[in-house]
Design an enzyme around this catalytic site. Sequence first.
Site, PDB file in Angstrom:
ATOM      1  N   HIS A   1      55.328   1.690  13.907  1.00  0.00           N
ATOM      2  CA  HIS A   1      56.160   0.479  13.936  1.00  0.00           C
ATOM      3  C   HIS A   1      57.207   0.495  12.838  1.00  0.00           C
ATOM      4  CE1 HIS A   1      52.850  -1.046  16.459  1.00  0.00           C
ATOM      5  NE2 HIS A   1      53.728  -1.910  16.908  1.00  0.00           N
TER       6      HIS A   1
ATOM      7  N   LYS B   1      56.700  -4.751   9.462  1.00  0.00           N
ATOM      8  CA  LYS B   1      55.420  -5.240   9.999  1.00  0.00           C
ATOM      9  C   LYS B   1      54.432  -5.466   8.868  1.00  0.00           C
ATOM     10  CE  LYS B   1      52.192  -4.241  13.742  1.00  0.00           C
ATOM     11  NZ  LYS B   1      52.378  -5.608  14.288  1.00  0.00           N
TER      12      LYS B   1
END
Lengths: 256, 256, 256, 256
Positions: free
Chosen positions: A143, A147
């Site tokens: 990701h 995050k």
Amino acid sequence: MTDEQVKGPDAIRVGVLGARGRMGVEVCKAVDAADDLDLVVEVDQGDDFAAVADSGARVVVDFTTPDVVMDNLRWCVDRGISVVVGTSGFTAQRLEQVRGWLADRPGVGVVIAPNFGLGAVLMMQFAAKAARYFESVEIIEQHHPRKLDAPSGTATHTARLIGQARAEAGLAPPPDATTDELPGARGAQVDGVRVHAVRSLGLVAHQEVLFGTLGETLTIRHDSYDRVSFMPGVLLAVRAVVDRPGLTVGLDALLD
Amino acid sequence: MTDEQVKGPDAIRVGVLGARGRMGVEVCKAVDAADDLDLVVEVDQGDDFAAVADSGARVVVDFTTPDVVMDNLRWCVDRGISVVVGTSGFTAQRLEQVRGWLADRPGVGVVIAPNFGLGAVLMMQFAAKAARYFESVEIIEQHHPRKLDAPSGTATHTARLIGQARAEAGLAPPPDATTDELPGARGAQVDGVRVHAVRSLGLVAHQEVLFGTLGETLTIRHDSYDRVSFMPGVLLAVRAVVDRPGLTVGLDALLD
Amino acid sequence: MTDEQVKGPDAIRVGVLGARGRMGVEVCKAVDAADDLDLVVEVDQGDDFAAVADSGARVVVDFTTPDVVMDNLRWCVDRGISVVVGTSGFTAQRLEQVRGWLADRPGVGVVIAPNFGLGAVLMMQFAAKAARYFESVEIIEQHHPRKLDAPSGTATHTARLIGQARAEAGLAPPPDATTDELPGARGAQVDGVRVHAVRSLGLVAHQEVLFGTLGETLTIRHDSYDRVSFMPGVLLAVRAVVDRPGLTVGLDALLD
Amino acid sequence: MTDEQVKGPDAIRVGVLGARGRMGVEVCKAVDAADDLDLVVEVDQGDDFAAVADSGARVVVDFTTPDVVMDNLRWCVDRGISVVVGTSGFTAQRLEQVRGWLADRPGVGVVIAPNFGLGAVLMMQFAAKAARYFESVEIIEQHHPRKLDAPSGTATHTARLIGQARAEAGLAPPPDATTDELPGARGAQVDGVRVHAVRSLGLVAHQEVLFGTLGETLTIRHDSYDRVSFMPGVLLAVRAVVDRPGLTVGLDALLD
């Protein structure tokens, strides 16, 4: 924006709650663009709810917030309107409450899904199915670096599904001779499944499930770039809910 | 097995020490199959070393053991024979000793390489070069589950090269907003670079270096299935060492 | 938007031509966000060019159109302003003309680059370098389905670089025993390199160069999602051009 | 090699035909290593078939040749022995014949599978299932350069399954705006699915199925390195066939 005249008379009349939120805006666009769906009402905070009743909506899509979603649901169910819910915060208790309301309304359906990405849902289905046939399995999720949690909720959920399938099949833990590990190198463990979380600029949301047995591996990978990727799943649920009375949790059940 | 008559008169005469070991066997085959190289002598434990002198070998390849390799090297250098060494165990002190022997022998070359896989060496070179241009970088190495160490030596070495290049370029640590980590999810840290070690049946030896900046990623991946993959690197070193007096450490210096 | 007071006195004063175009807007943002660069003037169609002279810009970035870029360049070079050009349409003849103008201006630099994506440029550099060491090589490029050409310009350019490196190293064509091919299965040929073009919704712009030899493969992959990915390359060129008199073609030369 | 004493009394007694062939040797090893299976007889060309009857084998695994497999099958079925067949060459006519023999033998089962690789079979199952949910799909198969056909049989078969699922779901052809194609760049077409065949040294047998919709892709990838990868599928069939009277074609039906 709605363009009722070109939609056929059989088009499903759809309303959207939370229509000006990030997801709601996309839902309105997607419903509007579908030949078999009519966008008949868009409601957001401060709007008059009566418009929904007046619109003749047969299905309502709810992307609002956990504090109002239960009231919305009750209101719709009481009026015989089926609902597709993408709002988060559904505990077991809340789901039980919705089931109670629906018990008295045999013609009404509710679909509540934590994830409308068809790709992600299929990835998890396939992973759960493959799990019993491979001694080894690991998950690598990747990701963007903004995050906050590692691993991602999807990775954790996938690991749980795999762990459960392995337990049911009576599989031993994956073989691993590691004796000399730099702390963290072998990832986190979720239900006996190693999960690795990669963070990098240039990434969006990606997950790879790697299964291995002697001489071969099977990899299931999902790459998601944009929230428009949730729209096919939302539309699938809208079309399905009209023929699906009662409560359905997860997109999974609709994929067959 | 050797087939001198078909090789041209300019073919380089090559001897192999440790010729019956796993690597030595492959080296003999590879030298034998090369048009421009003549396999003139194969020696292993218990064989008479004089055969090497008699063979007229110009280059000797040594895949023996740390306890005998220094004697082998000394013996060859003293006779003006260049050496390509794949045997492990070379400390800074040992390298210094070899440099000393070569100082008196201007025509003799020695190449000592911990890894003859061209793919792995190029992966490391490219990673070191790309490192300064990307804010984010992580390493994912994947191996069979009989491996004892995690991460692999190659991954650790790659991380060090990247860490050094980032330091020289004055880069800040990679962005990472993780606040909620299941222990191990974000991998191990080597010189500020996150390294993830995956273990699975069906894998052999693989490594991926992922670089990221805004809106793009660059991935360098190496997959190795078999020790024959080291042979092109060994032959490259054999051909190079005859024109390369002195000590060369690592295949790296030969790739230009 | 510009915020001169917080930039140090050594910051490079930068102007942008085509400042309201898709790329220009991103360039302005990126320059503005860099500590060592001052955005001192933004010009687009219809604006008064004199502002550039008045601004004291030392470097101008040009993302305009092929019909005006030569006039812009001439104007800047005549005033001793260095230029970074992302505008397309530079023929050999145009490049020669720019070289002529610069001959009289020893302190001025011009960088003209068809591609400012560092990842793509590094991918091509690495591919060209690896080419001579691997018997096999193929290119797989993957793009969104609105793309008109197949293969992509980047893939074609990469194949040419590889083909040239193979020719220089005297490599034979890659081994391929295919005798039974469904037309198109083995891809297109560019300078002896097989190139495969994949088109799919959900993709943006991706390219993989696969090199293979006995028992190992080396893969260099580039994934690009967004035009912001060009900004690090533009800024690199802005910083480099002030110390780089004369004409530089391609970002390549700046990566060392 | 067989080690009957340590296997439990419930172990399934297994015989192998073609026991000295490449696949047969692996099957013998795999059966022998399984706790719940007893290797009771190994037969190859020239051996006396009576040994099979004497051995009390309940299941026979046949990896022989197309010219003898039908006789083997008939012989086993007539004696009430179930059979797992990996030998190739089964036409619709042959399958019909086997079905006829089994009609009179309600307790006997035959599993005939063209591919015992669980990974490949699952890849195809998942691909067939995902096909209806994604507008775009392409297949990239990658093999060693000694392969004669392009695309591979597995890729062609996968494309057919996908094409059929798309047809049933009423999907239009995948979007593709290509107007300017270098011949072959966009691959071969099998039932409307683009298939790309990559050939390189260092590869063994790999296949990737890429599905795409707006903003996301789902990739299913299978990597196979070794014929031992077929053994889990063979053992699965051996265990299943004892409870599965009649003819089963393909491993697929056993994976549920």
